[in-house]
Enzyme design. Sequence first.
Site, PDB file in Angstrom:
ATOM      1  N   HIS A  86       0.821  -1.217   0.000  1.00 18.34           N
ATOM      2  CA  HIS A  86       0.000   0.000   0.000  1.00 18.34           C
ATOM      3  C   HIS A  86       0.853   1.263   0.000  1.00 18.34           C
ATOM      4  CE1 HIS A  86       0.263  -0.238   4.551  1.00 18.34           C
ATOM      5  NE2 HIS A  86       0.301   1.072   4.418  1.00 18.34           N
ATOM      6  N   ASP A 120       1.147  -7.794   2.122  1.00 19.71           N
ATOM      7  CA  ASP A 120       1.302  -6.347   1.929  1.00 19.71           C
ATOM      8  C   ASP A 120       2.780  -5.956   1.801  1.00 19.71           C
ATOM      9  OD1 ASP A 120       0.932  -3.644   1.800  1.00 19.71           O
ATOM     10  OD2 ASP A 120      -0.338  -3.496   3.561  1.00 19.71           O
ATOM     11  N   SER A 150       4.091   2.082   8.408  1.00 25.10           N
ATOM     12  CA  SER A 150       3.817   1.145   7.319  1.00 25.10           C
ATOM     13  C   SER A 150       5.111   0.837   6.581  1.00 25.10           C
ATOM     14  CB  SER A 150       2.798   1.743   6.351  1.00 25.10           C
ATOM     15  OG  SER A 150       1.536   1.845   6.947  1.00 25.10           O
TER      16      SER A 150
END
Length: 734
Positions: free
Chosen positions: A83, A219, A665
Site C-alpha cells: 500500500h 502487503d 507502514s
Amino acid sequence: MKKIFLLLTMTALFFSALADEGMWIPMLLGRNEADMQKAGMRITAKDIYDINNACLKDAILLFNQGCTGEYVSDEGLFLTNHHCGYSYITSHSTVEHDYLTNGFWAMSRSEELPCPGLTATRLVRMEDVTTQVLEGISPDATESERNAIIERNIAKITSNAVKGTHYKAIIKPFYYGNQYFMYVNEVFTDVRLVGAPPSNIGKFGGDTDNWMWPRHTGDFSMFRVYADKDNKPANYSPNNKPYKPLKFLEISLDGIKEGDFTFVFGYPGTTQRYVTSDAVELQANIENPIRINLRTIRLKHYNNAMNQSPAQRLKYASRVASIANGWKKWQGETLGINRLKGVEKKRDFEQRYQSWANDKPQYYNVLSQLREAYKKITPIEVELVYFQEAVRASDFMNRTQMFLSLANLDDDVSIVAAVNKLKNATTNYFKDFDQHTVVDRAIFIETYLYMWQAGYAPYLADKSASKAAVEKKLADIYDKSVLNNERKLMDLLNKYTAKSSKKLKSDPALKLYSDAYARAYDAQKITTYRSAMADIQRLMRTYVKGMMEMQPDVNFFPDANLTLRVAYGHVEGFRPRDGVYYKPYSTLQGIMEKENPDIYDYVVEPKLKELYAFRDYGQYGTTTTISDTIITEMNGDQIIQYKNHTVKDMPVGFIATNHTTGGNSGSPVLNADGRLIGLNFDRCWEGTMSDLLFDPDYCRNICLDIRYCLFIIDKFAGAKHLVDEMTLVKNSAE
C-alpha cells in the site's frame, strides 16, 4: 499468600504491558537498553544506533514522505508495503499491462521501472540542538517573537550542519517545543520499482479486512535505490548503479512464537499522547462521526462504480483505498476511546495535575486556559471538517475551486498560465466524463444534502425547505454549470480575459463554492482559530513540561513526528470481546477459508491455490509433527486411521504489542537478534485509539511474516533471483 501472589503477578503484568507503549528516539535508546534486554533483546542499543559505526539505522529508510522501508541486500534492494508503493505501481499500470491487478516482477535490472518523484531517505545522524535553537529567546518574548527567533536559529544551524556535503538537514520540535533534534539525511532520488504481488495477494481482504485481525494480506512491494559511480544520490540516469548501503538486514527464517521479543524500527507519523480531555472529546466524539458518515457516502458510490468494470476498478482503486483507510480507523478509534472511558481517564489525570500545580504559578492555570482555547476552536473545527469532507468530497467542487482561482486573477500573465493549465486539465477530465459524472454527481448531491440537513449549509436553502427541493437545486447546479459542459467550457477558456471573470463568477457552482468557503473560512473565525491554536501550542509546551516535573521517574517518549523511532514489545494474541481469543499468527489456510470468487477482496490467485494444494512451501513453510492423536480420514470407501502425522503450514501474518502508527507502514519488525522477521503494515481495529491512548490489552500492530513474503517472491512469482540477493539465516541463537 495466594492473594498477595496474585496482586504481585497482576502488578508485574501491568508494568510489563506498559513497557510496550512508546516510540523511542534511537540516539537515546541507551535509557531503554536494560528494559529491552530484560524483555528478551539479545543485541545492544549501539547495534541499533551508533554514529561512529554502521548499524541497523543505516538499513532503514524513509519511503517518500509517509512510509518506511528497509534494505535487504547490499545492492540497494529494499522492501516496503504494497500500500506504500501503491501509487507507483498504479502509475505504471494500464489496462494492457495492469501491474496493480496482475503483479509486476523485474526479471533483470533493465526491467526495473523508474519512479519519478519518489525519494528514499537515510538518516546519517541526529543531534540534540535544543540550546542552539532556543538561544536568544527571553522569558517575556511573545509566541510570535519566539517563533521568529527559532526559525532564524534553525536556518543557521541546518545550513552549517550540511555545508560542503550533499546531505540535507531538518530540525523538529519534541515535547511541544521543549526539546529540538536535528536530523542530517541522505536523500536518494533514483528509486525503481522491482516487484509487487498482484492485488489479490498484496491487498487480499481489501477494505473489508483493513484494520482487522486475523489478516491474510501479502502487503509488500520491492524497490531498488540507484546511485552515481561514487555511491552518492543522483537523479535518474541509465548509468547509475545499485546503491551499496552501509548496512542491510539479515532475514530470519526461524519464525515467531507467542511471547517472542520484537521491535519495530521506522518513521511513525503523528501521535497525540499528551493532549487533554477536551482534545480527545473533540476528535473521538465530535469530528470522527462527521468524517465517518460523509466518507460512507463517498465509498458507497465509488464501490458501486468499481463493481461495473475492470477499468472502473483501476480508476478508483487508489482513491477508495485512501478514503477508506481513515474511515475505518476513525470508527475503531472512537470505539476504543469510549470503551476505555478515555475522556474520563484524561480528566482524572488532569485533576491530579491540578492538585500538584495549585502552588506552582507557572502551571496552576494552564489547564483552565487550555479548556477555554478548545471551547473557541471546537465550533470552527466542525465547520472546517464539513468543508473538507462534504464541500470538497466531489471532483466537481474541487474543479470549481480551481476555476474560482482563475476568476480572481487580474493580471494577463497569470491568467494565460492558469488558462493553459485548465485547458489541459479540462481535456483530460472530459475523456471519461460520461461514466464519471454518474458517480461524482451522486457524491456531490448526497454529501451537500447531508451537510444542509445538519445545519451547516444555510446558504443552500432555508430550514423550512423540503429535502426534495434541496436535492433538485443541487442537481440543477451540477447539470447547468458551465464546468460540466465541455463545449461551453472550452469556448470560455479559449476566449478568456480578465473581463470574463464576471461571467465565470456568475456560474451557480462558483457561487455555491464561494458561499461554502465564506462560511467555513470567515476571516473573524479563522483569526480566532489561529489565535486559539497558537495558545494551545504554547500551553501544551507548559503542560507537558509540568507533566515531566510532576513525574520525574517516568521515561517520557515524545509524540511521533515522522522521525526515526524504535518501539518494542512481544508477539501476543488478545481477547477483543467476551469468549473470543485471537491467536497471534495467521496462515495460508485462512486465505483459503476466506476465498470467495464473487467478492473481489477475496479472490485467490490460481497459482496460490495450487501451491497450497500441494503444500509446496519450500524452505519458508513450517512442519509440525502431531503425535498421540488418532486421525481418521475417508479415502474413497475406506476408513484410514493413523497416529503420528505431520502438518505443513505457510505462515502469513502475526501481531505484536509494538506501539505503531501511520508512517510505520513498511517498517521492519525485528527479532531479539536484530534480524528481519516481518513488515509492519497495520494495527488491529480495536486498538486504533493508540494515537491518543494506549491500551496494552487491545493495541496490536499487524505484521506480514517475512516467510510469506519470500514464499510469494520465490515460489509464486518465480523471482528467486531476488531472494538470492538476500541473506537468510535459520536456527539463530536461542
